[in-house]
Design a protein around this motif. Structure first.
Motif: not given
Ligand code: GTP
Ligand code: MG
Length: 448
Positions: A288-310
């Motif tokens: 769970e921690q892998t998915h909710n914390r570490h992967y989430e962090l990676y995903r957020r950085h990656k999407l922000e890098e791609m220019g996506f934001q909430d």
């Protein structure tokens, strides 16, 4: 409306109602369990530690089996990640277990970049999962999730302190994976030294801001045991698959001339604690921690890098569609600018080349003109020489004809006066000799 307001409103609108009888949705947890069991589980362990520190032996001891292993040499040019996946079954639960070895870790003279292949490997697994998620036709249900759920970091039992390589590597990994530090080959260190060593390690990790995995204490059922276990970190473990008879029982142990170290004896080492925490109590939390914390962090950085934001400026929510449109426009503008730059560069290059070619052509033309002039001059000189020779030849022929006429005359006179004086004879021979000389000079000149 702001998000907390919305949440409050929806809570206010919810009403708690009593049911008149048994409906059946209390079976949801059971449905979930049965679905998960039929689907199977995956768990991925990354083993980081020096070559020969006991990684493979510990894995074999933990899962009570013999995984295929191959000893690594100490001459790897760089750290290399070697994943191996196994299908395990216990009761009716299937586990797809992947063990990833960081081969050659700590063997290079320059260890500055030793952590990089490990970080890259972890990121690649996150990236693969993200790509699957972003697909139009996703198949996350049967996707083989290779994201690393836990990193067992094997610390060499020096009794001194952590090496800088350990600190650097753990620091680089701590935001990407759950790290459980373990002191390997703990049978090589005395009890009092081990206690001090553990304290030193924890102090150093704390001082350097390295976040290791903490067993969760928010679930009441396991809060107490997890809190106790957190205080035991890093676990000091001993690995062995050898079975030795102790009393009337066969136990997994390491036998030495002075005694036996039992792997599953809690007064000998922390192996049982590790197995308990890693497999029996917290395996799901690690996933769970892998998915909710570490992967989430990676995903957020990656999407922000791609220019996506909430949210856009002034915290206004922004939809994916809007972000996509904005990014598309920006991208097209950028592309156009690049195209224009490249076109301009090409035009400049062509102009430069044209200028160079013109220069070359001019040079060639000048050389040709010079050559032409030299050639004409030579030709004129040769022509002049030829004319001069022609004149000499005509003059010579004339003289030759005159001499021949004289000769003929002389012959005629001789035939009429057979008796001639010596003086006449001599004159005639002189003329002949002179004529012959002139002829040979002339023929020699023609040959030249
Ligand atoms: P590589 O994969 O080659 O990097 O080695 P490894 O880290 O997998 O080590 P491995 O498990 O192959 O063990 C290396 C040696 O250490 C073997 O001789 C093991 O018997 C020994 N060994 C493993 N665990 C322990 C331990 O807990 N204590 C002691 N004293 N020796 C151990
Ligand atoms: Mg090994």
């Amino acid at each position: 409306m702001a998000a907390p307001d919305l949440e409050r409103r929806s809570k206010e609108e919810m009403r708690l109602l009593d049911l008149g009888g048994h409906v059946g949705f209390d079976s949801l947890p059971d449905q979930l369990v049965s679905k998960s069991v039929s689907q199977g589980f995956s768990f991925n362990i990354l083993c980081v530690g020096e070559t020969g520190i006991g990684k493979s032996t510990l894995m074999n001891t933990l899962f009570n089996t013999i995984f295929e292993t191959e000893e690594s040499g100490h001459y790897e040019a760089c750290v290399r990640l070697r994943p191996r996946t196994y299908d395990l079954q216990e009761s009716n639960v299937h586990l797809k277990l992947t063990i990833v070895d960081a081969v050659g870790f700590g063997d290079q003279i320059n260890k500055d970049e030793s952590y990089r292949p490990i970080v890259d490997y972890i990121d690649t697994q996150f990236e693969n999962y993200l790509q699957e998620e972003l697909k139009i036709q996703r198949s996350l249900f049967d996707y083989h999730d290779t994201r690393i759920h836990v990193c067992l970091y094997f610390i060499t039992p020096t009794g001194h302190s952590l090496k800088s390589l350990d600190l650097v590597t753990m620091k680089k990994l701590d935001s990407k994976v759950n790290i459980i530090p373990i002191i390997a080959k703990a049978d090589t260190i005395s009890k009092s030294e081990l206690h001090k060593f553990k304290n030193k390690i924890m102090n150093e990790l704390d001082k350097n801001g390295v976040q290791i995995y903490q067993f969760p204490t928010d679930d009441e059922a396991v809060a107490e045991i997890n809190a106790v276990m957190n205080a035991h970190l890093p676990f000091a473990v001993v690995g062995s698959t050898d079975e030795i008879k102790v009393g009337n029982k066969l136990v997994r142990a390491r036998q030495y001339p002075w005694g036996i170290v039992q792997v599953e004896n809690e007064s000998h080492c922390d192996f049982v604690k590790l197995r308990e925490m890693l497999i029996r109590v917290n395996m799901e939390d690690l996933r769970e921690q892998t998915h909710n914390r570490h992967y989430e962090l990676y995903r957020r950085h990656k999407l922000e890098e791609m220019g996506f934001q909430d949210t856009a400026a002034e915290s206004k929510p922004i939809s994916l569609q809007e972000t996509y449109e904005t990014r598309r426009k920006e991208f097209l503008c950028e592309l156009q600018k690049k195209e224009e730059e490249m076109r301009q560069m090409f035009v400049n290059k062509v102009k430069e080349t044209e200028l160079e070619l013109k220069e070359k052509e001019k040079e060639l033309h000048e050389r040709f003109e010079t050559l032409k002039r030299t050639h004409q001059e030579e030709k004129r000189k040769v022509e002049e020489k030829r004319r001069q020779l022609e004149d000499e030849k005509i003059a010579f022929n004339r003289r030759k004809a005159a001499v021949e006429a004289m000769q003929a005359q002389a012959l005629q006179v001789t035939s009429q006066q057979p008796l001639r004086r010596d003086k006449d004879k001599k004159n005639l021979w002189d003329v002949r000799f002179d004529l012959r000389n002139q002829m040979s000079v002339f023929s020699g000149f023609l040959c030249l």
